[in-house]
Motif scaffolding. Structure first.
Motif, short mmCIF file in Angstrom:
data_model
loop_
_atom_site.label_atom_id
_atom_site.label_comp_id
_atom_site.label_asym_id
_atom_site.label_seq_id
_atom_site.Cartn_x
_atom_site.Cartn_y
_atom_site.Cartn_z
N GLY A 24 0.79 -1.23 0.00
CA GLY A 24 0.00 0.00 0.00
C GLY A 24 0.82 1.27 0.00
N HIS A 25 2.14 1.16 -0.09
CA HIS A 25 2.97 2.36 -0.09
C HIS A 25 2.92 3.06 -1.45
CE1 HIS A 25 4.59 1.41 3.81
NE2 HIS A 25 4.98 0.23 3.40
N VAL A 26 3.05 4.37 -1.43
CA VAL A 26 3.20 5.15 -2.65
C VAL A 26 4.69 5.35 -2.87
CG1 VAL A 26 2.78 7.39 -3.74
CG2 VAL A 26 1.01 6.33 -2.31
N VAL A 27 5.19 4.96 -4.05
CA VAL A 27 6.63 5.02 -4.30
C VAL A 27 6.89 5.76 -5.61
CG1 VAL A 27 8.77 3.71 -4.51
CG2 VAL A 27 6.86 2.76 -3.18
N ASP A 28 7.70 6.82 -5.54
CA ASP A 28 8.18 7.50 -6.73
C ASP A 28 9.56 6.95 -7.07
OD1 ASP A 28 5.98 9.29 -7.04
OD2 ASP A 28 6.76 10.49 -5.39
N HIS A 29 9.77 6.68 -8.36
CA HIS A 29 11.05 6.09 -8.78
C HIS A 29 11.89 7.10 -9.56
CE1 HIS A 29 13.33 3.51 -11.87
NE2 HIS A 29 14.06 3.61 -10.77
N ALA A 30 13.11 7.29 -9.11
CA ALA A 30 14.09 8.12 -9.82
C ALA A 30 15.23 7.23 -10.27
CB ALA A 30 14.61 9.23 -8.90
N GLY A 31 15.54 7.30 -11.56
CA GLY A 31 16.62 6.47 -12.09
C GLY A 31 17.98 7.13 -12.00
N ASP A 32 18.02 8.38 -11.55
CA ASP A 32 19.30 9.09 -11.41
C ASP A 32 19.16 10.16 -10.34
OD1 ASP A 32 18.24 11.58 -12.68
OD2 ASP A 32 18.21 10.33 -14.48
N LEU A 33 20.28 10.75 -9.96
CA LEU A 33 20.29 11.73 -8.88
C LEU A 33 19.56 13.02 -9.25
CD1 LEU A 33 23.95 11.28 -7.59
CD2 LEU A 33 21.84 10.40 -6.58
N GLY A 34 19.65 13.42 -10.51
CA GLY A 34 18.97 14.64 -10.94
C GLY A 34 17.47 14.54 -10.74
N THR A 35 16.90 13.41 -11.15
CA THR A 35 15.46 13.21 -10.98
C THR A 35 15.11 13.14 -9.50
OG1 THR A 35 15.39 11.98 -13.07
CG2 THR A 35 13.51 11.73 -11.58
N ALA A 36 15.97 12.48 -8.72
CA ALA A 36 15.72 12.38 -7.27
C ALA A 36 15.70 13.77 -6.63
CB ALA A 36 16.79 11.52 -6.62
N GLN A 37 16.62 14.63 -7.04
CA GLN A 37 16.66 15.98 -6.49
C GLN A 37 15.42 16.78 -6.87
OE1 GLN A 37 20.43 17.14 -8.12
NE2 GLN A 37 21.60 16.27 -6.42
N ASP A 38 14.92 16.57 -8.11
CA ASP A 38 13.69 17.24 -8.54
C ASP A 38 12.52 16.80 -7.67
OD1 ASP A 38 15.04 18.57 -10.52
OD2 ASP A 38 14.48 17.16 -12.11
N PHE A 39 12.42 15.49 -7.42
CA PHE A 39 11.34 14.97 -6.58
C PHE A 39 11.43 15.54 -5.16
CE2 PHE A 39 10.78 10.76 -9.11
CZ PHE A 39 9.95 11.41 -10.02
#
Length: 221
Positions: A24-39
């Protein structure tokens, strides 16, 4: 709970996403650090699962930068590096736990639960408010002799309320806790799930009160 997974291995990431979605968790996936920083710049997360070797840098630099900014979101490091020095280095930088690849998904889930318990200062998964008892691991809500088995989003919504009993929680925050970036949803969807929880809480002292123009709060008389 809303998690951020930073992992460039698409197959592994898909497997983790599927497993955590079953919980039931909501998970956002980032394939790189740039995307992770945006999230990270737009959303607050309950937990980050962080790979080390990423296409655009080292996950440890990302971790170090987050801690330098004062971000205290729990982080579990996922990496193929298993040397003691690597584990010690990640923990010293501010990681809350470390799990080497390959790992068993049941162990990953257990470590997530343990880290989140430590964050809230509790030794058990069971949460109590008024005469209601909520067990997110079992997915149940108990009111006296009445026990209700919760569906995934009902469970996660109730988890948000039990984490901040008595506090007003705005609708946009509830949407953020229950749905990922990939899902299109209106705030009206929250009303549906709140209605379900209210029915489950019937007969107990606990209720979900609408605070007009502001949101909802979990309350007792």
């Amino acid at each position: 709970m809303r998690f951020l997974l930073v992992e460039d291995n698409a197959q592994l990431a898909a497997a983790i996403l599927d497993r955590l979605a079953l919980d039931g968790h909501v998970v956002d996936h980032a394939g790189d650090l740039g995307t992770a920083q945006d999230f990270m710049s737009t959303t607050d997360y309950d937990l980050i699962l962080l790979d080390i070797m990423l296409p655009d840098g080292d996950g440890r630099d990302f971790l170090n930068a987050q801690r330098a900014r004062g971000t205290d979101t729990p982080v579990i490091v996922l990496t193929a590096r298993s040397e003691v020095s690597d584990r010690v280095g990640a923990l010293d930088m501010g990681a809350d736990d470390y799990i080497p690849k390959p790992f068993d998904f049941a162990e990953l889930e257990a470590r997530c639960r343990a880290v989140l318990r430590r964050r809230t200062g509790t030794a058990t998964n069971v949460k109590r408010f008024g005469d209601a008892e909520f067990d997110p691991l079992a997915g149940t809500l108990r009111n006296g002799d009445k026990v209700v088995s919760l569906r995934n989003r009902e469970l996660r919504l109730l988890e948000v309320f039990f984490a901040a009993p008595g506090q007003i929680i705005p609708k946009p925050k509830l949407v953020d806790r229950l749905f990922s970036y990939d899902e299109e949803v209106s705030e009206n969807a929250i009303e549906v799930y709140v209605g379900r929880l209210r029915r489950h809480l019937e007969g107990s002292q606990v209720s979900i009160v609408t605070v007009r123009g502001l949101g909802y709060r979990l309350a007792v008389p």
